[in-house]
Write a protein that holds these residues in place. Structure first.
Motif, mmCIF file in Angstrom:
data_model
loop_
_atom_site.group_PDB
_atom_site.id
_atom_site.type_symbol
_atom_site.label_atom_id
_atom_site.label_comp_id
_atom_site.label_asym_id
_atom_site.label_seq_id
_atom_site.Cartn_x
_atom_site.Cartn_y
_atom_site.Cartn_z
ATOM 1 N N ASP A 1 -9.188 -9.057 -5.450
ATOM 2 C CA ASP A 1 -10.157 -9.664 -6.367
ATOM 3 C C ASP A 1 -10.975 -8.680 -7.188
ATOM 4 O OD1 ASP A 1 -12.734 -12.236 -6.170
ATOM 5 O OD2 ASP A 1 -11.180 -11.762 -7.651
ATOM 6 N N LYS B 1 -5.847 -2.461 -12.722
ATOM 7 C CA LYS B 1 -4.640 -3.059 -12.155
ATOM 8 C C LYS B 1 -3.512 -3.075 -13.187
ATOM 9 C CE LYS B 1 -6.426 -5.411 -8.141
ATOM 10 N NZ LYS B 1 -6.907 -6.624 -7.465
ATOM 11 N N GLY C 1 6.821 -8.227 -4.711
ATOM 12 C CA GLY C 1 6.010 -9.131 -3.878
ATOM 13 C C GLY C 1 4.552 -8.712 -3.859
ATOM 14 N N ALA C 2 3.781 -9.162 -4.846
ATOM 15 C CA ALA C 2 2.361 -8.790 -4.916
ATOM 16 C C ALA C 2 1.474 -9.880 -4.329
ATOM 17 C CB ALA C 2 1.962 -8.528 -6.360
ATOM 18 N N ALA C 3 2.053 -11.008 -3.992
ATOM 19 C CA ALA C 3 1.242 -12.131 -3.488
ATOM 20 C C ALA C 3 0.759 -11.838 -2.067
ATOM 21 C CB ALA C 3 2.068 -13.410 -3.476
ATOM 22 N N ALA D 1 9.344 -11.320 1.414
ATOM 23 C CA ALA D 1 9.821 -9.988 0.983
ATOM 24 C C ALA D 1 10.985 -9.540 1.861
ATOM 25 C CB ALA D 1 8.681 -8.977 1.054
ATOM 26 N N PHE E 1 4.323 -4.886 -1.326
ATOM 27 C CA PHE E 1 2.990 -4.282 -1.218
ATOM 28 C C PHE E 1 2.641 -4.210 0.267
ATOM 29 C CE2 PHE E 1 0.479 -3.959 -5.247
ATOM 30 C CZ PHE E 1 1.489 -4.281 -6.132
ATOM 31 N N ASN F 1 -2.000 -0.356 -0.395
ATOM 32 C CA ASN F 1 -3.395 -0.303 -0.817
ATOM 33 C C ASN F 1 -4.322 -0.582 0.385
ATOM 34 O OD1 ASN F 1 -3.475 -3.347 -2.927
ATOM 35 N ND2 ASN F 1 -2.545 -3.108 -0.920
ATOM 36 N N MET G 1 -3.423 -8.600 -9.483
ATOM 37 C CA MET G 1 -2.418 -7.532 -9.381
ATOM 38 C C MET G 1 -1.038 -8.058 -9.812
ATOM 39 S SD MET G 1 -2.199 -4.282 -8.548
ATOM 40 C CE MET G 1 -1.092 -4.025 -9.913
ATOM 41 N N SER H 1 -7.025 -13.119 -2.244
ATOM 42 C CA SER H 1 -6.238 -12.673 -3.405
ATOM 43 C C SER H 1 -6.549 -13.526 -4.639
ATOM 44 C CB SER H 1 -4.744 -12.767 -3.090
ATOM 45 O OG SER H 1 -3.985 -12.480 -4.258
ATOM 46 N N SER H 2 -6.793 -12.853 -5.751
ATOM 47 C CA SER H 2 -7.127 -13.540 -7.022
ATOM 48 C C SER H 2 -5.885 -13.713 -7.890
ATOM 49 C CB SER H 2 -8.136 -12.680 -7.798
ATOM 50 O OG SER H 2 -7.515 -11.422 -8.125
ATOM 51 N N GLY H 3 -4.840 -12.915 -7.603
ATOM 52 C CA GLY H 3 -3.645 -12.950 -8.443
ATOM 53 C C GLY H 3 -3.641 -11.877 -9.513
ATOM 54 N N LYS I 1 6.794 -1.150 7.022
ATOM 55 C CA LYS I 1 7.158 -2.355 6.252
ATOM 56 C C LYS I 1 8.349 -2.091 5.343
ATOM 57 C CE LYS I 1 2.734 -4.654 6.719
ATOM 58 N NZ LYS I 1 1.423 -5.010 6.149
ATOM 59 N N ALA J 1 -0.927 -4.403 2.358
ATOM 60 C CA ALA J 1 -2.397 -4.539 2.341
ATOM 61 C C ALA J 1 -2.884 -4.130 3.718
ATOM 62 C CB ALA J 1 -2.790 -5.975 2.036
HETATM 63 O O1 PMT Z 1 -4.401 -10.579 -6.068
HETATM 64 P P1 PMT Z 1 -5.484 -9.527 -6.137
HETATM 65 O O2 PMT Z 1 -6.834 -10.114 -5.947
HETATM 66 O O3 PMT Z 1 -5.357 -8.687 -7.350
HETATM 67 O O4 PMT Z 1 -5.305 -8.558 -4.860
HETATM 68 C C1 PMT Z 1 -4.186 -7.705 -4.882
HETATM 69 C C2 PMT Z 1 -3.538 -7.655 -3.477
HETATM 70 C C3 PMT Z 1 -4.502 -6.976 -2.541
HETATM 71 C C4 PMT Z 1 -3.239 -9.053 -2.987
HETATM 72 C C5 PMT Z 1 -2.247 -6.843 -3.621
HETATM 73 O O5 PMT Z 1 -2.555 -5.535 -4.075
HETATM 74 C C6 PMT Z 1 -1.515 -6.760 -2.298
HETATM 75 O O6 PMT Z 1 -1.776 -5.906 -1.480
HETATM 76 N N1 PMT Z 1 -0.606 -7.727 -2.108
HETATM 77 C C7 PMT Z 1 0.095 -7.855 -0.826
HETATM 78 C C8 PMT Z 1 -0.775 -8.609 0.125
HETATM 79 C C9 PMT Z 1 -0.049 -8.823 1.429
HETATM 80 O O7 PMT Z 1 0.239 -9.908 1.851
HETATM 81 O O8 PMT Z 1 0.252 -7.633 1.989
HETATM 82 P P2 PMT Z 1 0.934 -7.583 3.508
HETATM 83 O O9 PMT Z 1 0.890 -6.171 3.938
HETATM 84 O O10 PMT Z 1 0.312 -8.630 4.397
HETATM 85 O O11 PMT Z 1 2.453 -8.043 3.215
HETATM 86 C C10 PMT Z 1 3.413 -7.042 2.963
HETATM 87 C C11 PMT Z 1 4.414 -7.529 1.921
HETATM 88 O O12 PMT Z 1 5.124 -8.650 2.440
HETATM 89 C C12 PMT Z 1 3.780 -7.989 0.617
HETATM 90 O O13 PMT Z 1 4.661 -7.650 -0.433
HETATM 91 C C13 PMT Z 1 3.716 -9.512 0.766
HETATM 92 O O14 PMT Z 1 3.804 -10.167 -0.496
HETATM 93 C C14 PMT Z 1 4.935 -9.775 1.602
HETATM 94 N N2 PMT Z 1 4.869 -10.951 2.468
HETATM 95 C C15 PMT Z 1 3.962 -11.036 3.460
HETATM 96 C C16 PMT Z 1 3.974 -12.144 4.303
HETATM 97 C C17 PMT Z 1 4.953 -13.152 4.103
HETATM 98 N N3 PMT Z 1 4.997 -14.231 4.889
HETATM 99 N N4 PMT Z 1 5.859 -13.033 3.108
HETATM 100 C C18 PMT Z 1 5.837 -11.941 2.289
HETATM 101 O O15 PMT Z 1 6.642 -11.836 1.372
#
Ligand code: PMT
Length: 423
Positions: free
Chosen positions: A375, A398, A282-284, A323, A339, A365, A223, A219-221, A353, A341
């Motif tokens: 990224d 984005k 929660g985009a991280a 989240a 989000f 996504n 989004m 992740s680059s941040g 989720k 991923a």
């Molecule tokens: O940052 P970029 O390079 O622009 O890339 C964008 C992105 C791909 C990172 C973004 O679009 C994205 O998909 N972010 C979510 C990445 C992620 O961790 O997805 P996940 O399916 O693993 O998690 C689902 C959700 O739970 C997310 O909102 C995540 O922030 C959150 N999470 C996950 C794990 C955790 N321990 N705590 C959380 O809050």
């Protein structure tokens, strides 16, 4: 840019960087901004009031009993007539007094008398150890939550000879932040997030293995930063909770950046900041797992076994789900967006989720698709709601994806906020 008629209250506190306030003051005056300087007693020992008098052609204030015109109560008049208040440099002391609501001199009295609708910017300058002190950081977190914009200090060699964070931000960037705040170029239509407090997470967490190595992701941040900028330019007060990012942190004065490099630190910060937010996104890319043990020393290469190979086992444990924590803690007047991923079964995994994290919407996504996910400057997402509705979006920048996400969640957000007011 319409600057005429705008009034700036420039607070200067006791930091060696006070001399640079004269440069900022000169730049503001050259732009035709009607600037009034208010110095603390300590600032006046670093730089004389005649300097600011000459630069502003206005009275310079320091003592709350300075009343050059008996018909006016200076501190009330100054605070209420300012279009913007900037404290540069802001010492640890003035930050602490402002956070505590102390009004024992002209500057702190003006700060306390400043209406909540007036933008206040703080440009800290101090020794690194003072900057990193938990008390200073707690005071800054308090001010951020009140909507004060903190212009992060620069790093380098400090006046005391130390090297680290604590130098006053460059005058040019302070000036940019002031002008950006004064100049709302975004069409009124898009000031639809005015008064809304947004907490966005962005970037990758880094889970340490030893002092050298860590587990992270791509992740680059971009989004999360796009969401923060879109919300800020639509009038929101934004806190960007940032993991490791590979792009520049946004300098928009409506965005306050809080750094949290590990899942644990981000979890703690999110729980601390969430109560003051109306909207969480929660985009991280937060690590799902983190090493059970973090080695104090760098792990040395292992001797090879008879077959000439060696292996290292790192035991991982699950991290707290941020989240889900905020999703299950949200009040009726808050909205939580996550989000997903995914590399397969995009919609089914995303739908699950929404359920497990108690989300109000999820942005799914496919991170294996070209031009989507990590990224890259574009993304291809599908928005999902708990009632099964979906909205697939084409591949967009984005920033455009961020605008669409805000557009999509806006009706729910405003209805929840209005319902809470009506309650
Ligand atoms: O940052 P970029 O390079 O622009 O890339 C964008 C992105 C791909 C990172 C973004 O679009 C994205 O998909 N972010 C979510 C990445 C992620 O961790 O997805 P996940 O399916 O693993 O998690 C689902 C959700 O739970 C997310 O909102 C995540 O922030 C959150 N999470 C996950 C794990 C955790 N321990 N705590 C959380 O809050």
């Amino acid at each position: 840019m319409a600057l005429d008629g705008k009034k700036i209250l420039l607070g200067v506190s006791g930091s060696i960087a006070a001399y640079r306030a004269a440069d900022l003051c000169s730049q503001l005056s050259k732009l035709g901004l009607d600037t009034t300087a208010v110095l603390t007693a300590a600032a006046a020992r670093f730089i004389g009031t005649p300097t600011f008098q000459a630069l502003t052609r206005n009275p310079v204030y320091s003592d709350v009993f300075d009343e050059p015109e008996s018909k006016r109560i200076a501190h009330i008049d100054l605070a209420q007539s300012a279009s913007l208040v900037i404290v540069a440099p802001a010492s640890a002391n003035i930050i602490a007094k402002y956070a505590a609501g102390i009004a024992d001199d002209m500057l702190t009295t003006c700060l306390l008398a400043t209406p909540p609708t007036t933008p206040v910017l703080i440009a800290p300058a101090m020794n690194t150890v003072m900057w990193e002190h938990p008390a200073t950081q707690a005071n800054l977190a308090t001010l951020r939550l009140r909507g004060v914009t903190i212009l992060t200090p620069a790093s380098g060699v400090l006046a005391c000879g130390d090297t680290g964070t604590g130098k006053l931000a460059p005058v040019e960037s302070i000036l940019d932040a002031i002008l950006a705040q004064l100049d709302r170029v975004t069409p009124i239509k898009h000031q639809d997030f005015t008064g809304i407090r947004v907490l966005v997470t962005a970037g990758a967490t880094r889970e340490p293995i030893d002092p050298v190595r860590f587990i992270t992701n791509r992740s680059s941040g971009k989004m999360g930063i796009a969401l923060a900028l879109a919300a800020a330019e639509r009038g929101a007060c934004v806190t960007l909770l940032s993991g490791h990012i590979t792009v520049a942190s946004p300098l928009n004065p409506k965005i306050t950046v809080v750094n949290a490099q590990t899942a644990e630190l981000m979890h703690r910060a999110a729980l601390q900041l969430f109560p003051e937010a109306d909207l969480f996104i929660g985009a991280a890319a937060v690590a799902d797992f983190t090493p059970v043990d973090v080695n104090d020393q760098k792990i040395k290469k292992l001797s090879t076994d008879s077959s000439g190979s060696s292996s290292l086992t790192v035991h991982l444990r699950q991290t707290a789900d941020i989240a889900a924590a905020v999703g299950h803690a949200k009040r009726t007047d808050q909205v939580v967006i996550g989000f997903a991923a995914e590399s397969e079964n995009l919609l089914a995994n995303a739908a699950r989720k929404i359920e497990t994290k108690n989300l109000d919407m999820i942005v799914a996504n496919d991170i294996t698709a070209d031009g989507a996910g990590f990224d890259v400057d574009t993304n291809a997402v599908t928005l999902l709601w708990p009632d099964g509705r979906t909205l697939p979006l084409p591949q967009l920048s984005k920033r455009e994806v961020a605008e669409r996400i805000l557009d999509s969640l806006y009706p729910l957000l405003t209805s929840r906020l209005q319902a809470s007011v009506g309650a």
